[in-house]
Design a protein around this motif. Structure first.
Motif, PDB file in Angstrom:
ATOM      1  N   THR A  60      -5.383  13.244  -0.113  1.00 10.98           N
ATOM      2  CA  THR A  60      -5.771  13.092  -1.355  1.00 10.98           C
ATOM      3  C   THR A  60      -5.461  11.967  -1.510  1.00 10.98           C
ATOM      4  OG1 THR A  60      -4.007  13.739  -3.011  1.00 10.98           O
ATOM      5  CG2 THR A  60      -5.563  15.011  -2.487  1.00 10.98           C
ATOM      6  N   LEU A  61      -6.546  11.202  -1.923  1.00 11.95           N
ATOM      7  CA  LEU A  61      -7.077   9.475  -2.236  1.00 11.95           C
ATOM      8  C   LEU A  61      -4.987   9.525  -3.442  1.00 11.95           C
ATOM      9  CD1 LEU A  61     -10.802   8.760  -2.674  1.00 11.95           C
ATOM     10  CD2 LEU A  61      -9.034   8.950  -0.431  1.00 11.95           C
ATOM     11  N   VAL A  62      -4.596   8.812  -2.845  1.00  8.55           N
ATOM     12  CA  VAL A  62      -3.202   8.969  -4.021  1.00  8.55           C
ATOM     13  C   VAL A  62      -3.259   7.664  -4.983  1.00  8.55           C
ATOM     14  CG1 VAL A  62      -0.753   8.343  -4.371  1.00  8.55           C
ATOM     15  CG2 VAL A  62      -1.556  10.375  -2.320  1.00  8.55           C
ATOM     16  N   ASN A  63      -3.743   6.765  -4.436  1.00  6.22           N
ATOM     17  CA  ASN A  63      -3.609   5.584  -4.567  1.00  6.22           C
ATOM     18  C   ASN A  63      -5.136   4.265  -5.152  1.00  6.22           C
ATOM     19  OD1 ASN A  63      -3.006   2.931  -4.800  1.00  6.22           O
ATOM     20  ND2 ASN A  63      -1.466   2.071  -3.304  1.00  6.22           N
ATOM     21  N   TRP A  94      -3.886  -7.676  12.846  1.00  2.79           N
ATOM     22  CA  TRP A  94      -4.857  -7.849  11.895  1.00  2.79           C
ATOM     23  C   TRP A  94      -5.918  -7.286  11.826  1.00  2.79           C
ATOM     24  CZ3 TRP A  94      -3.461 -11.853   8.002  1.00  2.79           C
ATOM     25  CH2 TRP A  94      -3.064 -12.868   8.433  1.00  2.79           C
ATOM     26  N   GLY A  95      -5.705  -6.352  12.900  1.00  2.00           N
ATOM     27  CA  GLY A  95      -6.433  -5.375  13.467  1.00  2.00           C
ATOM     28  C   GLY A  95      -5.642  -3.806  12.911  1.00  2.00           C
ATOM     29  N   GLY A  96      -5.363  -3.023  14.322  1.00  2.00           N
ATOM     30  CA  GLY A  96      -4.946  -1.668  14.411  1.00  2.00           C
ATOM     31  C   GLY A  96      -3.651  -1.275  13.020  1.00  2.00           C
ATOM     32  N   SER A  97      -2.792  -2.526  12.833  1.00  2.00           N
ATOM     33  CA  SER A  97      -2.058  -2.647  12.413  1.00  2.00           C
ATOM     34  C   SER A  97      -2.004  -2.197  10.824  1.00  2.00           C
ATOM     35  CB  SER A  97      -0.354  -2.665  12.808  1.00  2.00           C
ATOM     36  OG  SER A  97       0.329  -2.375  13.977  1.00  2.00           O
ATOM     37  N   LEU A  98      -2.320  -3.617  10.627  1.00  2.00           N
ATOM     38  CA  LEU A  98      -3.006  -3.477   9.228  1.00  2.00           C
ATOM     39  C   LEU A  98      -4.075  -2.610   8.813  1.00  2.00           C
ATOM     40  CD1 LEU A  98      -3.375  -5.997   7.731  1.00  2.00           C
ATOM     41  CD2 LEU A  98      -5.489  -6.184   7.862  1.00  2.00           C
ATOM     42  N   ILE A  99      -5.171  -2.031   9.605  1.00  2.00           N
ATOM     43  CA  ILE A  99      -5.560  -0.844   8.558  1.00  2.00           C
ATOM     44  C   ILE A  99      -4.922   0.313   8.665  1.00  2.00           C
ATOM     45  CG2 ILE A  99      -7.306   1.082   9.858  1.00  2.00           C
ATOM     46  CD1 ILE A  99      -9.239  -1.173  11.110  1.00  2.00           C
ATOM     47  N   ALA A 100      -3.808   0.567   9.390  1.00  2.00           N
ATOM     48  CA  ALA A 100      -2.951   1.112   9.300  1.00  2.00           C
ATOM     49  C   ALA A 100      -2.002   1.703   8.411  1.00  2.00           C
ATOM     50  CB  ALA A 100      -1.279   1.679  11.013  1.00  2.00           C
ATOM     51  N   THR A 101      -1.261   0.384   7.902  1.00  2.00           N
ATOM     52  CA  THR A 101      -0.335   0.440   6.494  1.00  2.00           C
ATOM     53  C   THR A 101      -1.916   0.287   5.235  1.00  2.00           C
ATOM     54  OG1 THR A 101       0.636  -1.716   7.570  1.00  2.00           O
ATOM     55  CG2 THR A 101       0.408  -1.815   5.418  1.00  2.00           C
ATOM     56  N   GLU A 102      -2.684  -0.688   5.337  1.00  2.00           N
ATOM     57  CA  GLU A 102      -3.939  -0.557   4.343  1.00  2.00           C
ATOM     58  C   GLU A 102      -3.763   0.678   3.737  1.00  2.00           C
ATOM     59  OE1 GLU A 102      -2.234  -3.619   3.097  1.00  2.00           O
ATOM     60  OE2 GLU A 102      -4.503  -4.032   2.310  1.00  2.00           O
ATOM     61  N   LEU A 103      -4.593   1.855   4.916  1.00  2.00           N
ATOM     62  CA  LEU A 103      -5.060   3.035   4.487  1.00  2.00           C
ATOM     63  C   LEU A 103      -4.125   3.695   3.770  1.00  2.00           C
ATOM     64  CD1 LEU A 103      -7.996   3.317   6.615  1.00  2.00           C
ATOM     65  CD2 LEU A 103      -7.931   1.922   4.858  1.00  2.00           C
ATOM     66  N   GLN A 104      -3.015   3.668   4.984  1.00  2.00           N
ATOM     67  CA  GLN A 104      -1.917   4.743   5.079  1.00  2.00           C
ATOM     68  C   GLN A 104      -1.475   4.503   3.247  1.00  2.00           C
ATOM     69  OE1 GLN A 104       0.422   5.070   8.728  1.00  2.00           O
ATOM     70  NE2 GLN A 104       1.711   3.915   6.935  1.00  2.00           N
ATOM     71  N   ASP A 105      -1.034   2.907   2.242  1.00  2.00           N
ATOM     72  CA  ASP A 105      -0.788   3.005   1.219  1.00  2.00           C
ATOM     73  C   ASP A 105      -2.156   4.186   0.140  1.00  2.00           C
ATOM     74  OD1 ASP A 105       0.859   1.352   1.883  1.00  2.00           O
ATOM     75  OD2 ASP A 105       0.452  -0.674   0.973  1.00  2.00           O
ATOM     76  N   VAL A 106      -2.970   3.552   0.675  1.00  2.00           N
ATOM     77  CA  VAL A 106      -4.566   5.102   0.006  1.00  2.00           C
ATOM     78  C   VAL A 106      -3.854   6.294  -0.185  1.00  2.00           C
ATOM     79  CG1 VAL A 106      -6.961   5.360  -0.007  1.00  2.00           C
ATOM     80  CG2 VAL A 106      -5.704   2.945   0.309  1.00  2.00           C
ATOM     81  N   LEU A 107      -3.400   6.452   1.104  1.00  2.00           N
ATOM     82  CA  LEU A 107      -3.067   8.018   0.992  1.00  2.00           C
ATOM     83  C   LEU A 107      -1.774   8.851   0.490  1.00  2.00           C
ATOM     84  CD1 LEU A 107      -4.558   8.943   4.742  1.00  2.00           C
ATOM     85  CD2 LEU A 107      -6.069   9.506   3.065  1.00  2.00           C
ATOM     86  N   PHE A 108      -1.153   8.131   0.756  1.00  2.00           N
ATOM     87  CA  PHE A 108       0.419   8.239   0.200  1.00  2.00           C
ATOM     88  C   PHE A 108       1.592   7.458  -0.646  1.00  2.00           C
ATOM     89  CE2 PHE A 108       0.107   8.973   4.870  1.00  2.00           C
ATOM     90  CZ  PHE A 108      -0.497  10.499   4.818  1.00  2.00           C
ATOM     91  N   GLY A 109       0.115   5.972  -1.165  1.00  2.00           N
ATOM     92  CA  GLY A 109       1.309   4.974  -2.011  1.00  2.00           C
ATOM     93  C   GLY A 109       1.369   4.223  -1.353  1.00  2.00           C
ATOM     94  N   THR A 110       1.417   2.740  -2.276  1.00  2.00           N
ATOM     95  CA  THR A 110       1.951   1.325  -2.018  1.00  2.00           C
ATOM     96  C   THR A 110       3.520   1.297  -2.286  1.00  2.00           C
ATOM     97  OG1 THR A 110       0.003   0.347  -2.554  1.00  2.00           O
ATOM     98  CG2 THR A 110       2.018  -0.467  -2.353  1.00  2.00           C
ATOM     99  N   PRO A 111       4.138   1.748  -0.963  1.00  2.00           N
ATOM    100  CA  PRO A 111       5.318   1.405  -1.269  1.00  2.00           C
ATOM    101  C   PRO A 111       5.818   0.237  -2.451  1.00  2.00           C
ATOM    102  CG  PRO A 111       5.276   1.379   0.736  1.00  2.00           C
ATOM    103  CD  PRO A 111       4.049   0.623   0.236  1.00  2.00           C
ATOM    104  N   THR A 112       6.451   1.120  -3.545  1.00  2.00           N
ATOM    105  CA  THR A 112       7.628   0.148  -4.330  1.00  2.00           C
ATOM    106  C   THR A 112       9.270  -0.108  -4.160  1.00  2.00           C
ATOM    107  OG1 THR A 112       8.006   2.775  -5.207  1.00  2.00           O
ATOM    108  CG2 THR A 112       6.002   0.917  -5.858  1.00  2.00           C
ATOM    109  N   VAL A 113       9.904  -0.428  -5.055  1.00  2.00           N
ATOM    110  CA  VAL A 113      11.396  -0.812  -5.121  1.00  2.00           C
ATOM    111  C   VAL A 113      12.034   0.488  -5.513  1.00  2.00           C
ATOM    112  CG1 VAL A 113      13.006  -2.420  -5.195  1.00  2.00           C
ATOM    113  CG2 VAL A 113      10.938  -3.703  -5.146  1.00  2.00           C
ATOM    114  N   ARG A 114      12.408   0.310  -4.434  1.00  2.00           N
ATOM    115  CA  ARG A 114      13.724   2.029  -4.614  1.00  2.00           C
ATOM    116  C   ARG A 114      15.668   1.943  -3.606  1.00  2.00           C
ATOM    117  NH1 ARG A 114      10.275   6.166  -4.170  1.00  2.00           N
ATOM    118  NH2 ARG A 114       8.621   5.155  -3.783  1.00  2.00           N
ATOM    119  N   THR A 115      16.211   2.274  -4.009  1.00  2.00           N
ATOM    120  CA  THR A 115      17.606   2.338  -3.157  1.00  2.00           C
ATOM    121  C   THR A 115      17.493   3.859  -2.487  1.00  2.00           C
ATOM    122  OG1 THR A 115      18.348   0.830  -5.502  1.00  2.00           O
ATOM    123  CG2 THR A 115      19.948   2.433  -3.605  1.00  2.00           C
TER     124      THR A 115
END
Ligand code: BF8
Length: 637
Positions: A117-120, A235-256
């Motif tokens: 789903t769209l998590v973010n 600025w293309g493939g890796s950026l797309i991976a990062t940005e869209l993974q944040d949409v599907l799985f959430g933007t990382p947040t600080v944790r231990t």
């Protein structure tokens, strides 16, 4: 010559397991390196060509023997072609990962995949706004569909225009700088030269074409295309991976989290997920946490199911799910040698084929899941995104079924672990700063922090595991340089306790004070290797805030202990983005004076970014401080 285990690794957990491996004469990567000695000197210098069947040809850089291959290719041509091919492969691996995430987003948007789903949604909206996609009147799924289309178009675009993600995310000043360099090179050579990436796939295919027998022989244009293709990654493939993974799985947040082999639990069913793509591992983690799977584990005598990560899949799930990480690349065989791993589940990249044989000496199920990574001796369970939940369950059940076959006499889990504060996405860094780069810029401007170094890097069996990572990181923070980074370096830093809040005390007075006031470690985990794009975005945000080009900022990059072709792509897009980049080991270019000159000196004048090679971590830190001081002086701070 047999290296003692403590000469192979700086990590006590690895040293302990290597001792046992040696006593039992077990095969592992350090042993195989010894058996490969002496390795080919031509290959190390890059002056070996096997592009056509008239070869292989090789050129002795000391001038003994022929100075040209059969076709007339010089050492300069051979080295430049080989390097370009490395960048094409590395960019392709990262970018293909990005493509798969974009395809998944498209499938979720169109309703053909209901396992994700769209998590973010806020991140989706932020990406759309950045790309200039009008969100007004669209549902979230419709907007996701437009964003997915924009991402997919970046791969297959056939126009001469830069891909939309690069055009939207790369600061305007850097784009102008690249245009100027294009014009300068065109004037100098008479040939059309491009640097801003067009279609991501096209730039890789361009390299495959121009390095075919009888095509480009000019080191300068081969290097220009190496940079263009790599920019299409960063600025293309890796950026797309990062940005869209944040949409599907959430933007990382600080944790231990906890790092090192001690995250394995002798009383649990241990599943290690290894590779790069979180699409499967996110599901394995969710399932392993389910009451249903934990009940199944209890039924076979375990206390439950425990998931740990390795390499960049490990980085992805530690950043988003707080899952402990068992280690970096050189820990992959060692993890099996603990005798306590029921399943090693892999997706793509950085997976040794040797793991199949090793797993067969234990009860460990070695499970491959991607059609791009099938390995003789492994159990292949084909992953299908549209049946993700069902397949993840099959995988977890394989691990549970393996548990009763575990041989208690073979179990040895080194207890070393360190706590690490992780999850520093750009969004989290800005949040820690109060929503704007201003406080960071201010402490850099007033000299409290001298600058920032971004480190990415693998393990490389030719270098003592983690030694360079640890020492360089310590030396930098001591010099009041904030260290950020990704990949196997990040895991090395986490294992060494450098991402712990106590590491603040290892930093110089200025950096220490800043970290204490913000409550952050002096060494920030920014994710997996595709998340090097987060470092680009952060550099861009700082540059735009100050109204300067990235190359003017007191920043530098490093890839210590680097191994893979992906690292060539990363180093190249950092350089093309204006950053000085340190490398160790030396890349296979030293057989060409022309290529070496262009990448270590010529690039500096044109791009602001350039490579340098240094074997000693202390000397590297000194050189980085000097670079940072030079940039500070030029900025008048
Ligand atoms: O992509 S750091 S060994 S795991 S290549 Fe591989 Fe190198 Fe590790 Fe992540 Ni990056």
């Amino acid at each position: 010559m047999v290296l003692k285990s403590d000469h192979r690794s700086a990590d006590p957990a690895a040293i302990a397991l290597l001792k046992i491996a040696d006593q039992n004469d077990m095969d592992h990567i350090w042993q195989r390196l010894e058996k490969q000695q002496p390795q080919c000197g031509y290959g190390q210098l890059g002056t070996c060509c096997r592009i056509c069947t008239q070869g292989p040809c090789r050129i002795d850089p000391l001038g003994e023997g022929p100075t040209q291959g059969v076709c007339g290719a010089t050492a300069d041509t051979m080295v430049a072609r080989n390097l370009a091919r490395m960048a094409a492969v590395g960019s392709s691996a990262h970018s293909d990962h990005g493509r798969k995430v974009a395809l998944l987003l498209k499938a979720v948007a169109s309703g053909t995949n209901r396992d994700y789903t769209l998590v973010n949604e806020p991140k989706l909206q932020a990406i759309a706004a950045k790309l200039g996609i009008e969100a007004e009147g669209l549902s979230s799924l419709q907007l996701a569909d437009r964003v997915a289309d924009a991402a997919l178009d970046c791969f297959g675009s056939q126009t001469e225009e830069p891909v939309s993600f690069a055009a939207a995310y790369m600061p305007q000043r850097r784009q102008q700088q690249l245009k100027q360099v294009e014009a300068t090179l065109q004037q100098a050579t008479g040939a059309r030269v491009g640097l801003m990436p067009r279609g991501i796939d096209r730039e890789a295919v361009d390299i495959l074409h121009r390095t075919h027998f009888g095509c480009d022989a000019e080191p300068l244009s081969l290097i220009a295309q190496t940079l263009r293709c790599s920019l299409g990654d960063g600025w293309g493939g890796s950026l797309i991976a990062t940005e869209l993974q944040d949409v599907l799985f959430g933007t990382p947040t600080v944790r231990t989290i906890k790092a090192n082999l001690g995250v394995l639990d002798a009383e649990m069913v241990n599943i290690i997920v290894h590779g790069h793509e979180p699409v499967l591992s996110e599901k394995v983690v969710a399932l392993a946490r389910s009451p249903q799977m934990n009940e199944a584990a209890k039924a076979v005598g375990a206390k439950g199911v425990n998931v740990a990560g390795l390499c960049c899949t490990g980085n992805e799930i530690l950043m988003r799910q707080g899952v402990g990480v068992a280690g970096n690349m050189l820990h992959s065989e060692l993890a099996i040698m603990t005798g306590a791993v029921e399943a090693l589940v892999v997706d793509v990249q950085c997976i040794f084929p040797s793991l199949a044989d090793l797993a067969s000496c234990y009860h460990t199920r070695f499970i491959t899941t991607s059609e791009q990574v099938t390995i003789p001796g492994a159990l292949h369970i084909q992953f299908e995104e549209q049946h993700a939940d069902q397949i993840a369950e099959r995988i977890v059940r394989q691990a549970i079924e393996a548990f009763p076959r575990r041989n208690a006499a073979k179990v040895y889990i080194p207890q070393e672990t360190a706590e690490a504060v992780v999850g520093f996405s750009v969004e989290q860094i800005l949040a820690a700063l109060g929503g704007t780069p201003a406080p960071l810029v201010e402490v850099i401007a007033n000299g409290t922090i001298k600058g920032v170094v971004g480190i990415v890097g693998c393990n490389n069996v030719k270098v003592k595991q983690d030694q360079f990572h640890q020492q360089l990181t310590r030396e930098l923070i001591k010099r009041d340089i904030l260290v950020i980074g990704t990949g196997c370096w990040a895991i090395a830093a986490a294992k060494a306790g450098l991402m712990n809040l106590e590491a603040q005390d290892l930093a110089g007075d200025g950096l220490q004070a800043v970290c204490k006031s913000l409550g952050i470690p002096p060494v920030l985990h920014m994710g997996s290797c595709v998340d090097c794009s987060r470092m680009l975005v952060l550099a861009g945000a700082l540059a735009d805030y100050l109204g300067v080009d990235i190359s003017a900022l007191p920043l530098a990059g490093s890839a210590p202990e680097w191994t893979t072709e992906k690292a060539v792509a990363i180093g190249s897009y950092f350089v093309a983005s204006g950053l000085p980049v340190h490398l160790w080991p030396a890349p296979p270019i030293l057989g060409s004076p022309a290529v070496t000159q262009i990448l270590t000196e010529g690039a500096k004048d044109l791009l602001g970014g350039y490579f340098f090679v240094e074997e000693d971590p202390v000397a590297t830190a000194d050189r980085m401080l000097a670079i940072i001081q030079e940039k500070r002086a030029a900025l008048g701070i």
